[in-house]
Enzyme design. Structure first.
Site, short mmCIF file in Angstrom:
data_model
loop_
_atom_site.label_atom_id
_atom_site.label_comp_id
_atom_site.label_asym_id
_atom_site.label_seq_id
_atom_site.Cartn_x
_atom_site.Cartn_y
_atom_site.Cartn_z
N LYS A 9 0.82 -1.21 0.00
CA LYS A 9 0.00 0.00 0.00
C LYS A 9 0.87 1.27 0.00
O LYS A 9 2.07 1.22 0.29
CB LYS A 9 -0.90 -0.03 1.23
CG LYS A 9 -2.03 -1.07 1.14
CD LYS A 9 -2.82 -1.07 2.44
CE LYS A 9 -4.12 -1.82 2.35
NZ LYS A 9 -4.85 -1.76 3.64
N TYR A 49 -12.29 -2.79 -3.33
CA TYR A 49 -12.81 -2.60 -1.97
C TYR A 49 -14.34 -2.59 -1.92
O TYR A 49 -14.92 -2.09 -0.95
CB TYR A 49 -12.23 -1.32 -1.37
CG TYR A 49 -10.82 -1.48 -0.85
CD1 TYR A 49 -10.49 -2.51 0.05
CD2 TYR A 49 -9.80 -0.61 -1.23
CE1 TYR A 49 -9.20 -2.67 0.53
CE2 TYR A 49 -8.50 -0.76 -0.75
CZ TYR A 49 -8.22 -1.80 0.13
OH TYR A 49 -6.93 -1.95 0.63
N ASN A 112 -1.81 0.59 6.86
CA ASN A 112 -1.26 -0.63 7.49
C ASN A 112 -0.39 -1.44 6.53
O ASN A 112 -0.21 -2.64 6.71
CB ASN A 112 -2.41 -1.46 8.07
CG ASN A 112 -3.45 -1.81 7.03
OD1 ASN A 112 -3.29 -1.50 5.85
ND2 ASN A 112 -4.51 -2.46 7.45
N HIS A 115 -2.16 -5.25 1.84
CA HIS A 115 -3.44 -5.96 1.67
C HIS A 115 -3.12 -7.41 1.38
O HIS A 115 -2.17 -7.68 0.64
CB HIS A 115 -4.23 -5.37 0.50
CG HIS A 115 -5.37 -6.26 0.08
ND1 HIS A 115 -6.60 -6.20 0.68
CD2 HIS A 115 -5.43 -7.27 -0.83
CE1 HIS A 115 -7.39 -7.13 0.14
NE2 HIS A 115 -6.70 -7.79 -0.78
N GLU A 126 -9.73 -11.25 -6.65
CA GLU A 126 -8.84 -10.09 -6.56
C GLU A 126 -7.66 -10.22 -7.53
O GLU A 126 -7.27 -9.24 -8.16
CB GLU A 126 -8.31 -9.95 -5.13
CG GLU A 126 -9.40 -9.57 -4.14
CD GLU A 126 -8.91 -9.60 -2.70
OE1 GLU A 126 -9.70 -9.29 -1.80
OE2 GLU A 126 -7.72 -9.93 -2.46
P1 IDP Z 1 -7.86 -6.30 6.20
O1 IDP Z 1 -7.01 -5.44 5.28
O2 IDP Z 1 -7.11 -6.71 7.43
O3 IDP Z 1 -8.52 -7.45 5.49
P2 IDP Z 1 -10.47 -5.01 6.16
O4 IDP Z 1 -11.44 -5.04 7.29
O5 IDP Z 1 -10.76 -5.84 4.96
O6 IDP Z 1 -9.02 -5.34 6.76
O7 IDP Z 1 -10.33 -3.49 5.72
C1 IDP Z 1 -9.71 -3.15 4.50
C2 IDP Z 1 -8.79 -1.98 4.74
O8 IDP Z 1 -9.56 -0.85 5.14
C3 IDP Z 1 -7.79 -2.15 5.89
O9 IDP Z 1 -6.64 -2.89 5.53
C4 IDP Z 1 -7.48 -0.70 6.24
O10 IDP Z 1 -6.56 -0.13 5.31
C5 IDP Z 1 -8.84 -0.05 6.07
N1 IDP Z 1 -9.60 -0.03 7.33
C6 IDP Z 1 -10.18 -1.08 7.98
N2 IDP Z 1 -10.80 -0.70 9.10
C7 IDP Z 1 -10.62 0.65 9.18
C8 IDP Z 1 -11.04 1.65 10.13
O11 IDP Z 1 -11.68 1.37 11.14
N3 IDP Z 1 -10.65 2.93 9.87
C9 IDP Z 1 -9.92 3.28 8.76
N4 IDP Z 1 -9.53 2.37 7.85
C10 IDP Z 1 -9.86 1.08 8.05
MG MG Z 2 -9.92 -7.41 3.95
#
Ligand code: IDP
Ligand code: MG
Length: 138
Positions: A9, A49, A112, A115, A126
């Protein structure tokens, strides 16, 4: 053999971490079978997404993922989806276990660093957004 889609990312790209992160996955025995650098456009980001469309963080997330070029990779191995999720750690780096990629490199819950697909079915979908079948090698 299972495949998973991994994205490096923008926060990690900006800090020059693509090689380190892919290297970690390779070091764990996962096989790199496809690799591409691209600048995602909004339609691609919205498809990638789509499951988060209704979430409050969706618009910010799409803006973020299209903010710089990223690296997309496909890694292959036994149980690759689950293994890569484990190596990445929890979504929020502050809650990720010690030694995970997100703990070591992630900045906050959005930024973070990585992905990774969360199921073999989603991995296939994906992967198809980023690679043609003939761009994935054995
Ligand atoms: P994952 O990447 O661990 O699968 P997901 O719940 O699928 O997590 O969320 C996709 C992406 O959305 C996350 O990796 C993060 O970048 C962002 N994200 C998830 N939860 C939050 C939040 O509470 N606030 C802001 N961004 C979030
Ligand atoms: Mg996810």
């Amino acid at each position: 053999m299972e495949r998973s889609l991994v994205l490096i990312k923008p926060d990690a790209m900006e800090r020059g971490l693509a090689g380190a992160i892919i290297g970690r996955l390779q070091g764990e025995g996962l096989n790199l079978v496809a690799l591409r650098m691209l600048h995602m456009d909004r339609p691609l980001a919205e498809r990638h997404y789509a499951v988060h469309r209704e979430k409050p963080f969706y618009k910010d997330l799409v803006d973020y993922i299209i903010s710089t070029p990223i690296v997309a990779a496909v890694l292959e191995g036994e149980n690759a989806v689950e293994r890569i999720r484990e190596l990445m750690g929890a979504t929020d780096p502050a809650r990720a276990a010690a030694g995970t990629i997100r703990k070591d490199f992630g900045l906050d819950v959005q930024r973070n660093s990585t992905h990774a697909s969360d199921s073999p079915e989603n991995a296939e979908k994906e992967t198809g957004l980023f690679f043609k079948e003939n761009e994935i090698f054995d």
